[in-house]
Design a protein around this motif. Sequence first.
Motif, mmCIF file in Angstrom:
data_model
loop_
_atom_site.group_PDB
_atom_site.id
_atom_site.type_symbol
_atom_site.label_atom_id
_atom_site.label_comp_id
_atom_site.label_asym_id
_atom_site.label_seq_id
_atom_site.Cartn_x
_atom_site.Cartn_y
_atom_site.Cartn_z
ATOM 1 N N SER A 17 0.866 -1.195 0.000
ATOM 2 C CA SER A 17 0.000 0.000 0.000
ATOM 3 C C SER A 17 0.891 1.228 0.000
ATOM 4 C CB SER A 17 -0.872 0.027 1.259
ATOM 5 O OG SER A 17 -0.048 0.039 2.407
ATOM 6 N N TYR A 29 -7.362 1.824 -4.605
ATOM 7 C CA TYR A 29 -6.003 1.276 -4.629
ATOM 8 C C TYR A 29 -5.095 2.375 -5.146
ATOM 9 C CZ TYR A 29 -8.009 -3.411 -4.096
ATOM 10 O OH TYR A 29 -8.664 -4.508 -3.631
ATOM 11 N N ASP A 63 -11.127 -5.715 0.638
ATOM 12 C CA ASP A 63 -11.115 -6.707 -0.439
ATOM 13 C C ASP A 63 -10.130 -7.840 -0.152
ATOM 14 O OD1 ASP A 63 -12.813 -4.898 -1.676
ATOM 15 O OD2 ASP A 63 -11.246 -4.018 -2.912
ATOM 16 N N SER A 66 -11.837 0.202 -5.481
ATOM 17 C CA SER A 66 -11.857 -0.863 -4.476
ATOM 18 C C SER A 66 -13.265 -0.996 -3.926
ATOM 19 C CB SER A 66 -10.898 -0.534 -3.316
ATOM 20 O OG SER A 66 -11.501 0.383 -2.421
ATOM 21 N N THR A 123 -14.369 2.285 -2.508
ATOM 22 C CA THR A 123 -14.601 3.467 -3.355
ATOM 23 C C THR A 123 -16.084 3.829 -3.299
ATOM 24 O OG1 THR A 123 -12.836 2.735 -4.828
ATOM 25 C CG2 THR A 123 -14.345 4.387 -5.713
ATOM 26 N N GLY A 137 -7.866 -1.408 0.263
ATOM 27 C CA GLY A 137 -7.763 -2.616 -0.561
ATOM 28 C C GLY A 137 -7.353 -3.810 0.286
#
Lengths: 306, 116
Positions: free
Chosen positions: A48, A133, A107, A141, A144, A103
């Motif tokens: 990240s 992301y 996810d 993501s 979002t 992310g």
Amino acid sequence: MVIKVSELPEEEMILPGTRLCSGCGIQLAYRWALKALGPKTIITNPASCSTVCGGVGGYTPLKVPAFYCCFETVAANAAGAAAALKAKGQDKDVVVLAWAGDGGTYDIGIQGLSGASERGDNFIFACVNNQAYMNTGIQRSGATPYGATTTTTPILGKQQLNKNMRKIMEAHGLSYIAQTAASHPRDIYEKFKKAREFNGKGVRYIEILGTCPPGWGFPTDQSVHMARLAVETGYWPLLERIEGKLIISQPSKRYLDKSKRKDIREFLKGQSRFRHLKEEDIKIWENYIDAQWDEIREELHKQGDI
Amino acid sequence: MVRTEQDIKLEKKVSQTILASQQTPAVGEAGHTGEWRTKRPILHTEKCLVVKTGKLTCNLCWLYCPENTVSRSIPPKFNYDYCKGCGICATECPAHAIEMISEKEAPSCEGNEGGN
Ligand SMILES: Cc1ncc(C[n+]2csc(CCOP(=O)(O)OP(=O)(O)O)c2C)c(N)n1
Ligand code: SF4
Ligand code: SF4
Ligand code: SF4
Ligand SMILES: [Mg+2]
């Protein structure tokens, strides 16, 4: 009461001259989270923007140890570090912080986080949510929000609402859950302190709204202002759930009253990712905010708080 | 569980790899990030609240700087070696005591690595 600026500690855990963008909200959040946890912290961090903050080569801006792990594994790594500390009898002294992007939380990291939460592994999980992301160039993501353009939703913007990650974590029955924002460093500081106090009580989940000038499309000096607008419009309530009980944090309390909330357009119009939104899209945002507060109000009422 | 010779060998290799990947904390990991700046913050001392009151009553610039390049002191001081010139301190200052000036027009400051 919110802590006074003069009472905050001087010692910094991140040294200046990092690799993160100018005006990065994530760096501001990281700064305050680590100031709250102090030097006896072990970080696990998946790929990240925050990893970039760890530096490359032989040097790092971080004064605390960090382990950079595979995207899927941040919670599993934190669980391992926490187990090792326990075996060595250092679990009261040293805190483990899993610090992941949206992310890495919503996810890619969700199964590990869910497993650790269910097992009651002893660490703080922080999701620093910049709503895409960002490190790989602004891909959409699960975090979002509706309508935001990203490089993978380039024309219409994202056509779905964001996942409600907080509710997913609430369903795990965690001892401590909090939501905060980069505009409120003192709130970040106090919530990480609080999460530290819940040592031994399983996973503690804190989500921070982190602003990203290039990803959201606003000038660097607006980074704190944009996060504050997210709070002031009622879009991003600052709150805690302690042992199941919902508590609205001081700065957000007034937004229980709809008339006190700023127009969401103020937040949206300042960012190029929302430039194309039409009135009907804005209506979806307004409904989202109203529904969120209706739910909060109903729950506070049930708790006998209002 | 009995550790075989092979296990011990592997453990040694792992610990060597970990040691080799260790990093040392350092200021300016990304170099003199002050060189990224196009604008620099300067303080109009007479407007600053902590200067006026002689007490650490405000220091929001210190609170909000992501880079930790403005100090919590009277008066607040900028670290131009690493300040990236984002302008958050200027935008958030309640007294409008911080101005962002073009790096080109900036007076040369001691310890300055940024600018021209
Ligand atoms: C399994 C895997 N898939 C993809 C990547 C590439 N990758 C590195 S960072 C990143 C973006 C991370 O996004 P987020 O977790 O939201 O953190 P942010 O950069 O926004 O802070 C991606 C996709 C990777 N490192 N590993
Ligand atoms: S891309 Fe965004 S989140 Fe990543 S370092 Fe830059 S400002 Fe921060
Ligand atoms: S924010 Fe402004 S008024 Fe407050 S200490 Fe900083 S320069 Fe002074
Ligand atoms: S311009 Fe940005 S980096 Fe420089 S002192 Fe102000 S807030 Fe910090
Ligand atoms: Mg992200």
